[in-house]
Design a protein around this motif. Structure first.
Motif, short mmCIF file in Angstrom:
data_model
loop_
_atom_site.label_atom_id
_atom_site.label_comp_id
_atom_site.label_asym_id
_atom_site.label_seq_id
_atom_site.Cartn_x
_atom_site.Cartn_y
_atom_site.Cartn_z
N UNK A 134 0.85 -1.18 0.00
CA UNK A 134 0.00 0.00 0.00
C UNK A 134 0.89 1.24 0.00
N UNK A 135 0.57 2.17 -0.88
CA UNK A 135 1.34 3.41 -1.01
C UNK A 135 0.48 4.59 -0.62
N UNK A 136 1.09 5.56 0.05
CA UNK A 136 0.42 6.80 0.42
C UNK A 136 1.47 7.90 0.44
N UNK A 137 1.01 9.11 0.68
CA UNK A 137 1.93 10.24 0.76
C UNK A 137 1.84 10.81 2.17
N UNK A 138 3.00 11.09 2.77
CA UNK A 138 3.02 11.73 4.09
C UNK A 138 4.12 12.79 4.11
N UNK A 139 4.41 13.31 5.27
CA UNK A 139 5.39 14.40 5.40
C UNK A 139 6.77 14.02 4.89
N UNK A 140 7.11 12.72 4.91
CA UNK A 140 8.43 12.26 4.46
C UNK A 140 8.45 11.92 2.96
N UNK A 141 7.29 11.95 2.31
CA UNK A 141 7.24 11.61 0.89
C UNK A 141 6.33 10.43 0.64
N UNK A 143 5.14 6.89 1.15
CA UNK A 143 5.21 5.86 2.17
C UNK A 143 4.77 4.53 1.56
N UNK A 144 5.38 3.46 2.02
CA UNK A 144 5.06 2.11 1.55
C UNK A 144 4.77 1.26 2.78
N UNK A 145 3.61 0.59 2.78
CA UNK A 145 3.18 -0.20 3.94
C UNK A 145 2.95 -1.64 3.51
N UNK A 146 3.49 -2.58 4.30
CA UNK A 146 3.32 -4.00 3.96
C UNK A 146 2.07 -4.57 4.63
N UNK A 147 1.82 -5.85 4.38
CA UNK A 147 0.64 -6.53 4.92
C UNK A 147 0.65 -6.61 6.44
N UNK A 148 1.83 -6.50 7.05
CA UNK A 148 1.93 -6.58 8.51
C UNK A 148 1.80 -5.20 9.16
N UNK A 149 1.65 -4.14 8.35
CA UNK A 149 1.48 -2.80 8.88
C UNK A 149 2.78 -2.02 9.08
N UNK A 150 3.92 -2.60 8.66
CA UNK A 150 5.20 -1.88 8.73
C UNK A 150 5.23 -0.83 7.63
N UNK A 151 5.68 0.38 7.95
CA UNK A 151 5.74 1.45 6.96
C UNK A 151 7.18 1.93 6.80
N UNK A 152 7.56 2.10 5.55
CA UNK A 152 8.85 2.66 5.20
C UNK A 152 8.63 3.75 4.18
N UNK A 153 9.74 4.27 3.65
CA UNK A 153 9.64 5.36 2.69
C UNK A 153 10.59 5.16 1.52
N UNK A 154 10.19 5.70 0.39
CA UNK A 154 11.07 5.73 -0.77
C UNK A 154 12.08 6.84 -0.50
N UNK A 155 13.38 6.49 -0.52
CA UNK A 155 14.43 7.47 -0.25
C UNK A 155 15.10 7.97 -1.53
N UNK A 156 15.12 7.12 -2.56
CA UNK A 156 15.61 7.53 -3.89
C UNK A 156 14.64 6.92 -4.89
N UNK A 157 13.96 7.78 -5.64
CA UNK A 157 12.95 7.31 -6.59
C UNK A 157 13.50 7.31 -8.02
#
Length: 175
Positions: A134-141, A143-157
Motif C-alpha cells: 500500500x502506497x500513500x503520501x506523508x510528510x516524508x514523501x 510511504x510504503x506499507x506492507x501486509x503486517x502494517x510496517x511502513x517505510x519510505x522511498x528514499x531515492x525514486x
C-alpha cells in the motif's frame, strides 16, 4: 573512440542520465542486477537475490519495478533474521520476501503519485509474490506499507534500468 571529447561532442561517448545509489552511478542502459551489484548500500540485497536464485530473473527483460531495501533496512530487522533467511533451507521464505519487493511492469514515482491521488490517498499494488503493498503520501514523501502494517519510505525514486526501475526504500517489507 576519442580519449577526450571536445565540450558538446558526444560522438562515441556514453552520456546517460545516471542516479547515484550507494556511491555508484546507476546506468539506465544496464539491467537491475548489473547496477545493483555496484551499490555499496545494497550488498545485503544482492547477497539475498543470489541466495534466492533470482539473478537470472532480475537480469531478464522485465520490465520490473523493484523496491530495494538498503543494508540499513536489513540491519533493522530482528537480530539473526538475515542470516537465517540466507540459509539454503530457507530459500522459499527468502524468495517470498524478495519477490514481495517486486512489481511487474515499470511504475515511476509519477505513476505512484497518480495512483495515490486517484485512489483517495492510498494505492494498493500487487507484487510478484502475490500480496499487496500500500502506497500513500506523508510528510516524508511516498510511504510504503506492507501486509503486517510496517511502513517505510522511498528514499531515492526513479532509478531507471534497461529492464525497469528501482526505488530505494528504508525498510524491508514483509508479506
Amino acid at each position: 573512440m576519442p580519449a577526450f571529447a571536445a565540450p558538446g561532442d558526444m560522438s562515441g561517448m556514453h552520456h546517460e542520465k545516471t542516479v547515484q545509489v550507494g556511491g555508484a552511478p546507476m546506468y539506465p542502459s544496464k539491467n537491475i542486477i548489473q547496477n545493483a551489484v555496484n551499490s555499496k548500500d545494497h550488498t545485503t540485497l544482492v547477497a539475498a537475490v543470489k541466495a534466492a536464485g533470482l539473478v537470472d530473473t532480475l537480469s531478464g527483460p522485465g520490465p520490473f519495478t523493484v523496491f530495494a531495501p538498503t543494508n540499513e533496512a536489513f540491519a533493522a530487522l530482528p537480530a539473526g533474521t538475515v542470516d537465517n533467511l540466507l540459509k539454503p533451507e530457507n530459500k522459499t521464505t527468502l524468495t517470498k520476501v524478495l519477490t514481495y519487493h517486486v512489481v511487474p511492469g515499470k511504475i515511476t514515482s509519477a505513476d505512484l503519485l497518480a495512483l495515490i491521488r486517484k485512489d483517495g490517498g492510498k494505492a494498493k499494488v500487487k507484487t510478484v509474490e502475490g500480496d499487496w503493498l500500500t502506497f500513500s503520501k506523508d510528510a516524508k514523501g511516498v510511504a510504503i506499507t506492507d501486509d503486517k502494517g510496517h511502513t517505510g519510505h522511498v528514499t531515492i525514486a526513479d532509478v531507471n534500468q534497461s529492464n525497469g526501475v528501482i526505488h530505494v526504500i528504508d525498510t524491508v517489507m514483509l508479506p
